[in-house]
Design a protein around this motif. Structure first.
Motif, PDB file in Angstrom:
ATOM      1  N   HIS A 199       9.113   0.339 -20.677  1.00  0.00           N
ATOM      2  CA  HIS A 199       9.173   1.319 -19.602  1.00  0.00           C
ATOM      3  C   HIS A 199       9.117   0.646 -18.234  1.00  0.00           C
ATOM      4  O   HIS A 199       8.707  -0.499 -18.098  1.00  0.00           O
ATOM      5  N   LEU A 200       9.499   1.405 -17.215  1.00  0.00           N
ATOM      6  CA  LEU A 200       9.402   0.918 -15.846  1.00  0.00           C
ATOM      7  C   LEU A 200       7.943   0.707 -15.458  1.00  0.00           C
ATOM      8  O   LEU A 200       7.047   1.374 -16.003  1.00  0.00           O
ATOM      9  N   HIS A 201       7.735  -0.171 -14.516  1.00  0.00           N
ATOM     10  CA  HIS A 201       6.382  -0.436 -14.039  1.00  0.00           C
ATOM     11  C   HIS A 201       6.444  -0.835 -12.573  1.00  0.00           C
ATOM     12  O   HIS A 201       7.508  -1.202 -12.060  1.00  0.00           O
ATOM     13  N   GLU A 202       5.309  -0.759 -11.911  1.00  0.00           N
ATOM     14  CA  GLU A 202       5.193  -1.275 -10.553  1.00  0.00           C
ATOM     15  C   GLU A 202       3.722  -1.476 -10.219  1.00  0.00           C
ATOM     16  O   GLU A 202       2.848  -0.846 -10.807  1.00  0.00           O
ATOM     17  N   GLY A 221      15.304  -3.748 -12.547  1.00  0.00           N
ATOM     18  CA  GLY A 221      15.215  -2.396 -13.110  1.00  0.00           C
ATOM     19  C   GLY A 221      15.293  -1.306 -12.067  1.00  0.00           C
ATOM     20  O   GLY A 221      15.341  -0.128 -12.392  1.00  0.00           O
ATOM     21  N   GLU A 222      15.329  -1.659 -10.777  1.00  0.00           N
ATOM     22  CA  GLU A 222      15.289  -0.685  -9.685  1.00  0.00           C
ATOM     23  C   GLU A 222      16.537   0.188  -9.628  1.00  0.00           C
ATOM     24  O   GLU A 222      16.458   1.349  -9.292  1.00  0.00           O
ATOM     25  N   GLY A 223      17.691  -0.350  -9.951  1.00  0.00           N
ATOM     26  CA  GLY A 223      18.933   0.388  -9.779  1.00  0.00           C
ATOM     27  C   GLY A 223      19.302   1.302 -10.921  1.00  0.00           C
ATOM     28  O   GLY A 223      20.418   1.776 -10.995  1.00  0.00           O
ATOM     29  N   ASP A 224      18.383   1.627 -11.804  1.00  0.00           N
ATOM     30  CA  ASP A 224      18.720   2.435 -12.974  1.00  0.00           C
ATOM     31  C   ASP A 224      18.625   3.934 -12.733  1.00  0.00           C
ATOM     32  O   ASP A 224      18.865   4.719 -13.629  1.00  0.00           O
ATOM     33  N   GLY A 225      18.229   4.363 -11.528  1.00  0.00           N
ATOM     34  CA  GLY A 225      18.145   5.777 -11.221  1.00  0.00           C
ATOM     35  C   GLY A 225      16.862   6.440 -11.665  1.00  0.00           C
ATOM     36  O   GLY A 225      16.674   7.630 -11.456  1.00  0.00           O
ATOM     37  N   CYS A 226      15.957   5.697 -12.278  1.00  0.00           N
ATOM     38  CA  CYS A 226      14.718   6.278 -12.784  1.00  0.00           C
ATOM     39  C   CYS A 226      13.548   6.113 -11.832  1.00  0.00           C
ATOM     40  O   CYS A 226      12.548   6.789 -11.971  1.00  0.00           O
ATOM     41  N   GLY A 229     -12.779  -8.291  -4.625  1.00  0.00           N
ATOM     42  CA  GLY A 229     -12.906  -6.943  -5.124  1.00  0.00           C
ATOM     43  C   GLY A 229     -11.754  -6.028  -4.741  1.00  0.00           C
ATOM     44  O   GLY A 229     -11.933  -4.832  -4.618  1.00  0.00           O
ATOM     45  N   ILE A 230     -10.576  -6.591  -4.549  1.00  0.00           N
ATOM     46  CA  ILE A 230      -9.419  -5.788  -4.179  1.00  0.00           C
ATOM     47  C   ILE A 230      -9.070  -4.833  -5.334  1.00  0.00           C
ATOM     48  O   ILE A 230      -9.158  -5.196  -6.502  1.00  0.00           O
ATOM     49  N   THR A 231      -8.720  -3.618  -4.981  1.00  0.00           N
ATOM     50  CA  THR A 231      -8.298  -2.630  -5.963  1.00  0.00           C
ATOM     51  C   THR A 231      -6.811  -2.369  -5.763  1.00  0.00           C
ATOM     52  O   THR A 231      -6.350  -2.216  -4.639  1.00  0.00           O
ATOM     53  N   PHE A 232      -6.079  -2.345  -6.859  1.00  0.00           N
ATOM     54  CA  PHE A 232      -4.656  -2.057  -6.758  1.00  0.00           C
ATOM     55  C   PHE A 232      -4.229  -1.206  -7.941  1.00  0.00           C
ATOM     56  O   PHE A 232      -4.929  -1.103  -8.937  1.00  0.00           O
ATOM     57  N   GLY A 233      -3.084  -0.571  -7.791  1.00  0.00           N
ATOM     58  CA  GLY A 233      -2.550   0.286  -8.843  1.00  0.00           C
ATOM     59  C   GLY A 233      -1.484  -0.429  -9.652  1.00  0.00           C
ATOM     60  O   GLY A 233      -0.754  -1.280  -9.136  1.00  0.00           O
ATOM     61  N   TYR A 234      -1.398  -0.061 -10.906  1.00  0.00           N
ATOM     62  CA  TYR A 234      -0.348  -0.544 -11.802  1.00  0.00           C
ATOM     63  C   TYR A 234       0.168   0.689 -12.533  1.00  0.00           C
ATOM     64  O   TYR A 234      -0.562   1.303 -13.297  1.00  0.00           O
ATOM     65  N   ARG A 235       1.372   1.077 -12.221  1.00  0.00           N
ATOM     66  CA  ARG A 235       1.992   2.230 -12.876  1.00  0.00           C
ATOM     67  C   ARG A 235       2.896   1.731 -13.985  1.00  0.00           C
ATOM     68  O   ARG A 235       3.706   0.824 -13.785  1.00  0.00           O
ATOM     69  N   TYR A 236       2.791   2.361 -15.144  1.00  0.00           N
ATOM     70  CA  TYR A 236       3.624   2.006 -16.284  1.00  0.00           C
ATOM     71  C   TYR A 236       4.110   3.287 -16.943  1.00  0.00           C
ATOM     72  O   TYR A 236       3.353   4.246 -17.064  1.00  0.00           O
ATOM     73  N   ASP A 237       5.347   3.294 -17.323  1.00  0.00           N
ATOM     74  CA  ASP A 237       5.981   4.443 -17.970  1.00  0.00           C
ATOM     75  C   ASP A 237       6.080   5.627 -17.018  1.00  0.00           C
ATOM     76  O   ASP A 237       5.292   6.555 -17.062  1.00  0.00           O
ATOM     77  N   PHE A 238       7.048   5.556 -16.131  1.00  0.00           N
ATOM     78  CA  PHE A 238       7.271   6.604 -15.136  1.00  0.00           C
ATOM     79  C   PHE A 238       7.764   7.894 -15.759  1.00  0.00           C
ATOM     80  O   PHE A 238       7.955   8.872 -15.082  1.00  0.00           O
ATOM     81  N   GLY A 239       8.044   7.887 -17.042  1.00  0.00           N
ATOM     82  CA  GLY A 239       8.589   9.074 -17.686  1.00  0.00           C
ATOM     83  C   GLY A 239      10.072   8.902 -17.942  1.00  0.00           C
ATOM     84  O   GLY A 239      10.698   7.946 -17.505  1.00  0.00           O
ATOM     85  N   ASP A 240      10.613   9.829 -18.675  1.00  0.00           N
ATOM     86  CA  ASP A 240      12.040   9.781 -19.018  1.00  0.00           C
ATOM     87  C   ASP A 240      12.889  10.222 -17.840  1.00  0.00           C
ATOM     88  O   ASP A 240      12.491  11.043 -17.037  1.00  0.00           O
ATOM     89  N   CYS A 241      14.103   9.684 -17.745  1.00  0.00           N
ATOM     90  CA  CYS A 241      15.034  10.092 -16.685  1.00  0.00           C
ATOM     91  C   CYS A 241      16.123  10.927 -17.306  1.00  0.00           C
ATOM     92  O   CYS A 241      16.493  10.776 -18.394  1.00  0.00           O
TER      93      CYS A 241
END
Length: 107
Positions: A51-54, A67-72, A95-107
């Motif tokens: 899946h996509l991630h960021e 993977g950016e140009g896939d429209g998802c 102690g930096i906090t950051f986000g990691y998104r995985y599986d943006f869902g289906d397109c």
């Protein structure tokens, strides 16, 4: 023993928004880029990189530009190349906090 410069970061990855914490702790070399950290996170949770991630760090987004140009993905904000950002780039902040998104869902 003389002081040695840090060469690794301890990273705690935790699912957000659930009542019973699910988390993993990794120790990663500061020389790693975010793409390498992504693969370590995938292995830690036994995921298969399907899946996509960021990463979201300091108001900026880092991800796989291939993977950016896939429209998802969200094209509203600029996406920086995760291969260009190393953990050492963020090591000055304890102690930096950051986000990691995985599986943006289906397109």
């Amino acid at each position: 023993m003389p002081f040695e410069e840090l060469n690794a970061a301890q990273v705690r990855i935790e699912f957000a928004g659930i009542s019973r914490p699910i988390w993993r702790r990794l120790v990663a070399p500061l020389s790693w880029n975010l793409h390498q950290l992504h693969h370590a996170i995938q292995a830690a949770f036994n995921w298969w990189n399907y899946h996509l991630h960021e990463f979201q760090i300091g108001g900026l987004r880092y991800g796989d530009l291939e993977g950016e140009g896939d429209g998802c993905s969200d094209l509203d904000a600029r996406l920086f190349d995760e291969r260009e950002a190393r953990l050492a780039d963020f090591s000055n902040e304890r102690g930096i906090t950051f986000g990691y998104r995985y599986d943006f869902g289906d397109c």
